[in-house]
Design an enzyme around this catalytic site. Structure first.
Site, mmCIF file in Angstrom:
data_model
loop_
_atom_site.group_PDB
_atom_site.id
_atom_site.type_symbol
_atom_site.label_atom_id
_atom_site.label_comp_id
_atom_site.label_asym_id
_atom_site.label_seq_id
_atom_site.Cartn_x
_atom_site.Cartn_y
_atom_site.Cartn_z
ATOM 1 N N GLU A 98 -8.674 -27.586 11.329
ATOM 2 C CA GLU A 98 -8.263 -27.059 12.637
ATOM 3 C C GLU A 98 -9.131 -27.662 13.736
ATOM 4 O O GLU A 98 -10.342 -27.615 13.661
ATOM 5 C CB GLU A 98 -8.392 -25.532 12.618
ATOM 6 C CG GLU A 98 -8.285 -24.839 13.946
ATOM 7 C CD GLU A 98 -6.968 -25.080 14.661
ATOM 8 O OE1 GLU A 98 -7.006 -25.553 15.809
ATOM 9 O OE2 GLU A 98 -5.913 -24.789 14.083
ATOM 10 N N LYS A 99 -8.504 -28.234 14.764
ATOM 11 C CA LYS A 99 -9.234 -28.951 15.814
ATOM 12 C C LYS A 99 -9.992 -28.060 16.792
ATOM 13 O O LYS A 99 -10.714 -28.572 17.631
ATOM 14 C CB LYS A 99 -8.277 -29.855 16.574
ATOM 15 C CG LYS A 99 -7.184 -29.100 17.313
ATOM 16 C CD LYS A 99 -6.185 -30.052 17.907
ATOM 17 C CE LYS A 99 -4.987 -29.307 18.420
ATOM 18 N NZ LYS A 99 -3.865 -30.172 18.664
ATOM 19 N N HIS A 100 -9.843 -26.746 16.704
ATOM 20 C CA HIS A 100 -10.507 -25.844 17.644
ATOM 21 C C HIS A 100 -11.775 -25.190 17.111
ATOM 22 O O HIS A 100 -12.578 -24.690 17.872
ATOM 23 C CB HIS A 100 -9.541 -24.730 18.087
ATOM 24 C CG HIS A 100 -8.404 -25.237 18.902
ATOM 25 N ND1 HIS A 100 -7.197 -25.572 18.342
ATOM 26 C CD2 HIS A 100 -8.299 -25.491 20.223
ATOM 27 C CE1 HIS A 100 -6.385 -26.008 19.295
ATOM 28 N NE2 HIS A 100 -7.025 -25.972 20.443
ATOM 29 N N HIS A 150 -9.725 -33.002 19.304
ATOM 30 C CA HIS A 150 -9.091 -32.114 20.276
ATOM 31 C C HIS A 150 -8.580 -32.991 21.417
ATOM 32 O O HIS A 150 -9.255 -33.936 21.817
ATOM 33 C CB HIS A 150 -10.103 -31.086 20.786
ATOM 34 C CG HIS A 150 -9.468 -29.990 21.568
ATOM 35 N ND1 HIS A 150 -9.196 -30.114 22.910
ATOM 36 C CD2 HIS A 150 -9.022 -28.769 21.193
ATOM 37 C CE1 HIS A 150 -8.619 -29.002 23.322
ATOM 38 N NE2 HIS A 150 -8.503 -28.174 22.299
ATOM 39 N N HIS A 182 -5.093 -29.287 28.495
ATOM 40 C CA HIS A 182 -5.497 -28.698 27.209
ATOM 41 C C HIS A 182 -6.911 -29.186 26.870
ATOM 42 O O HIS A 182 -7.083 -30.318 26.440
ATOM 43 C CB HIS A 182 -4.499 -29.124 26.127
ATOM 44 C CG HIS A 182 -4.766 -28.545 24.779
ATOM 45 N ND1 HIS A 182 -4.094 -28.992 23.659
ATOM 46 C CD2 HIS A 182 -5.600 -27.570 24.340
ATOM 47 C CE1 HIS A 182 -4.501 -28.305 22.597
ATOM 48 N NE2 HIS A 182 -5.423 -27.447 22.997
ATOM 49 N N CYS A 189 -10.914 -22.647 24.226
ATOM 50 C CA CYS A 189 -9.871 -23.605 24.589
ATOM 51 C C CYS A 189 -8.990 -22.932 25.643
ATOM 52 O O CYS A 189 -8.593 -21.776 25.465
ATOM 53 C CB CYS A 189 -9.031 -23.968 23.354
ATOM 54 S SG CYS A 189 -7.565 -24.959 23.731
ATOM 55 N N HIS A 197 -5.625 -22.129 23.676
ATOM 56 C CA HIS A 197 -5.627 -21.428 22.388
ATOM 57 C C HIS A 197 -6.741 -20.397 22.220
ATOM 58 O O HIS A 197 -6.937 -19.873 21.129
ATOM 59 C CB HIS A 197 -5.668 -22.449 21.253
ATOM 60 C CG HIS A 197 -4.477 -23.334 21.258
ATOM 61 N ND1 HIS A 197 -4.534 -24.643 21.691
ATOM 62 C CD2 HIS A 197 -3.185 -23.086 20.936
ATOM 63 C CE1 HIS A 197 -3.323 -25.168 21.605
ATOM 64 N NE2 HIS A 197 -2.487 -24.248 21.162
#
Length: 118
Positions: A16-18, A43, A49, A105, A108
């Protein structure tokens, strides 16, 4: 009423990029800490974003509460993208305990991760 802690997301930073990835290495009496967002999956970091901030905490092994050891804001917006790469490094006087990282983010929300240091 929903608590803020119920909105914090976590996961595997390799999937997961977050999720903040945390690396900590002892250096004498100090602890070198590096927190990176998007280490395995980049990201986007565009104006639309992006990661707005990262906070780093440390809870000593015998401590009751985590202590904030760093707060980093990424506000270098460009015309079409953000120039900052969400990666921070800090050095603290610590030995054993847990490093926590919290990131935000703009699309998100809140993300967290932790790393126990022995």
């Amino acid at each position: 009423m929903e608590k803020l802690t119920q909105t914090v997301q976590s996961g595997d930073w390799k999937q997961e990029k977050h999720v903040p990835s945390i690396h900590a290495e002892k250096s004498g009496e100090n602890l070198d800490i590096k927190v990176y967002i998007g280490e395995e999956i980049a990201h986007p970091n565009t104006l639309e974003h992006h990661i707005a901030w990262i906070k780093v905490f440390f809870k000593p092994e015998e401590g009751k509460f985590p202590i904030e050891v760093g707060s980093y804001n990424f506000q270098a917006h460009g015309e079409s993208d953000i120039l900052s790469i969400p990666c921070v490094e800090t050095k603290i006087k610590a030995d054993k305990g847990t490093v926590y990282a919290l990131s935000y983010c703009n699309i998100h929300g809140l993300w967290e991760n932790s790393l126990e240091v022995k």
